[in-house]
Write a protein that holds these residues in place. Structure first.
Motif, PDB file in Angstrom:
ATOM      1  N   ALA A  56       0.835  -1.206   0.000  1.00  0.00           N
ATOM      2  CA  ALA A  56       0.000   0.000   0.000  1.00  0.00           C
ATOM      3  C   ALA A  56       0.870   1.256   0.000  1.00  0.00           C
ATOM      4  CB  ALA A  56      -0.935   0.000   1.209  1.00  0.00           C
ATOM      5  N   ASP A  57       1.931   1.262   0.796  1.00  0.00           N
ATOM      6  CA  ASP A  57       2.821   2.427   0.837  1.00  0.00           C
ATOM      7  C   ASP A  57       3.566   2.597  -0.477  1.00  0.00           C
ATOM      8  OD1 ASP A  57       2.059   2.843   3.458  1.00  0.00           O
ATOM      9  OD2 ASP A  57       3.789   1.792   4.300  1.00  0.00           O
ATOM     10  N   GLY A  58       4.001   1.490  -1.056  1.00  0.00           N
ATOM     11  CA  GLY A  58       4.776   1.560  -2.287  1.00  0.00           C
ATOM     12  C   GLY A  58       3.980   2.050  -3.471  1.00  0.00           C
ATOM     13  N   LEU A  59       2.646   1.845  -3.447  1.00  0.00           N
ATOM     14  CA  LEU A  59       1.810   2.246  -4.571  1.00  0.00           C
ATOM     15  C   LEU A  59       1.290   3.665  -4.465  1.00  0.00           C
ATOM     16  CD1 LEU A  59      -0.281  -1.017  -5.126  1.00  0.00           C
ATOM     17  CD2 LEU A  59       1.531  -0.117  -6.580  1.00  0.00           C
ATOM     18  N   LEU A  60       1.504   4.322  -3.332  1.00  0.00           N
ATOM     19  CA  LEU A  60       1.085   5.715  -3.203  1.00  0.00           C
ATOM     20  C   LEU A  60       1.913   6.600  -4.112  1.00  0.00           C
ATOM     21  CD1 LEU A  60       0.647   6.142   0.667  1.00  0.00           C
ATOM     22  CD2 LEU A  60      -1.134   6.502  -1.044  1.00  0.00           C
ATOM     23  N   GLN A  61       1.263   7.598  -4.714  1.00  0.00           N
ATOM     24  CA  GLN A  61       1.988   8.575  -5.506  1.00  0.00           C
ATOM     25  C   GLN A  61       2.887   9.394  -4.561  1.00  0.00           C
ATOM     26  OE1 GLN A  61       1.870   9.259  -9.033  1.00  0.00           O
ATOM     27  NE2 GLN A  61       1.124   7.177  -8.844  1.00  0.00           N
ATOM     28  N   PRO A  62       4.090   9.749  -5.013  1.00  0.00           N
ATOM     29  CA  PRO A  62       5.029  10.460  -4.141  1.00  0.00           C
ATOM     30  C   PRO A  62       4.448  11.716  -3.512  1.00  0.00           C
ATOM     31  CG  PRO A  62       6.141   9.752  -6.121  1.00  0.00           C
ATOM     32  CD  PRO A  62       4.685   9.448  -6.321  1.00  0.00           C
TER      33      PRO A  62
END
Length: 403
Positions: free
Chosen positions: A392-398
């Motif tokens: 979930a964290d890795g797929l968030l937009q920066p």
């Protein structure tokens, strides 16, 4: 891999799949060959008749004299369908292929069952830039523009992570006949459908790459706004040749979109068959999950499985008036409000497959806290973490992660 005579030229074609299955035809990008779909087309194997071809002057399709237009390329595609005995097809096109698909939908609407338009535009000015590129390759060969083009095709991360794939695509680009490439550049220079797209009636999915410098998301949004009821998805960490770089995201979106067209539109109550509902159900939830549910049902629960497959998946999810992305968001919101943990978890990954980004999921849960209560949203955040973990964290937009 035959060569077919169509529209006064010869096209290199690859056809796979049952002749009686729905036809899906792939049209390639400028400077690429039909192999650019190698990571996408196999996912449709067995369920569709998959047609790939090299645009004139590309790959194994011979060069023709310059002076042709996008209408010419659309006639090439119409002629290809004629030669294969295909009345209607779903057309998937990226960049130049997407322009060809849009044009075909306007010039031969009866031939187009649906459109998937990737990393493309309805107009790409200035014409002078295309004239300059055509002149450059005629004078200096494909190597004169290769570095600039490849830098737009992929993100730097892709080139680092998959150097062999990058090298193969670069070699294919360099092997493109300069005159074939230049002729297509000149066709793009005169291409402009901005005032005509509202006439497209085919179901349409538009896919853009968030990091595409050639046809950025604003180009996709212009197409989505013009074509009635078009859907749109923006893929993170994707540049121009997103069917290669982000096939992992393209495939599920394409499969789901094609499945919706097969189910049919606006089914009346009681009209959906079990088979139509089953296809829709498997497309959203995954075939393995659905088959397990049916296998475990037994005689007692079989009528229930029949009912939900026909009613929920055939009639409700099969109604195209709401895109599946919207239905996924609505379903998740209701499961939060009703505190239905099992069903919420079941729909998290299908929602991502249907185009819901993790940023949108995060926003939905925040809004749920306002309308359904803090405890409900708190539980939903926990359930999401249990399903997705650190993903979930890795797929968030920066930018979202920094806020």
């Amino acid at each position: 891999m035959p060569l077919l005579e169509v529209n006064g030229t010869t096209l290199h074609v690859e056809v796979r799949g049952p002749e009686d299955a729905p036809a899906v035809v792939f049209s390639n990008s400028l400077g690429a060959t039909l192999s650019m779909w190698d990571r996408v087309a196999p996912a449709l194997a067995g369920r569709y008749r998959v047609i790939r071809y090299d645009t004139r002057g590309h790959g194994a399709s011979p060069v023709t004299p310059a002076g042709f237009t996008l209408e010419t390329l659309a006639e090439d595609l119409a002629g290809l369908l004629d030669a294969l005995g295909i009345a209607r097809a779903h057309v998937v096109g990226l960049s130049l292929g997407g322009m060809t698909a849009q044009t075909l939908a306007l010039t031969h609407p009866e031939r187009v069952a649906g459109l998937t338009l990737m990393a493309t535009s309805s107009h790409m000015p200035p014409a002078s830039a295309w004239a300059e590129r055509a002149a450059a390759v005629r004078a200096g060969g494909m190597a004169s523009v290769a570095d600039a083009v490849l830098a737009r095709w992929f993100t730097a991360a892709f080139a680092e992570a998959e150097p062999d794939a990058f090298a193969t695509l670069r070699a294919q680009f360099l092997a493109t006949p300069p005159e074939g490439y230049a002729g297509c550049c000149e066709a793009i220079a005169t291409f402009d459908l901005r005032t005509r797209l509202q006439a497209v009636r085919a179901p349409t999915l538009v896919i853009a790459g968030a990091d595409d410098p050639s046809t950025p998301p604003a180009h996709a949004e212009a197409i989505r706004a013009a074509i009635p009821d078009a859907e749109m998805v923006v893929l993170p960490r994707a540049a121009h040749l997103l069917a290669v770089e982000r096939a992992d995201r393209v495939v599920p979106h394409l499969e789901a979109f094609l499945a919706r067209q097969r189910v049919g539109s606006n089914a009346a109550p009681g009209a959906a068959t079990f088979e139509a509902g089953l296809e829709s159900r498997k497309s959203v939830l995954g075939a393995a999950h659905v088959e397990r549910s049916l296998a475990k049902a037994g005689a007692f629960a079989q009528p229930w499985q029949d009912f939900i497959t026909r009613a929920a998946w055939g009639e409700v999810w099969g109604d195209r008036r709401l895109p599946w992305k919207t239905r996924s968001l609505v379903t998740l919101a209701m499961m939060v409000a009703l505190h239905r943990e099992e069903e919420f978890k079941l729909h998290v990954r299908p929602a991502l497959k249907n185009g819901v980004s993790v940023d949108e999921l995060q926003t939905l849960l925040l809004q749920s806290a306002i309308y359904a209560g803090v405890p409900a949203a708190n539980a939903a955040f926990r359930w999401t973490r249990e399903v997705l973990g650190d993903e979930a964290d890795g797929l968030l937009q920066p930018q979202s992660a920094a806020e």
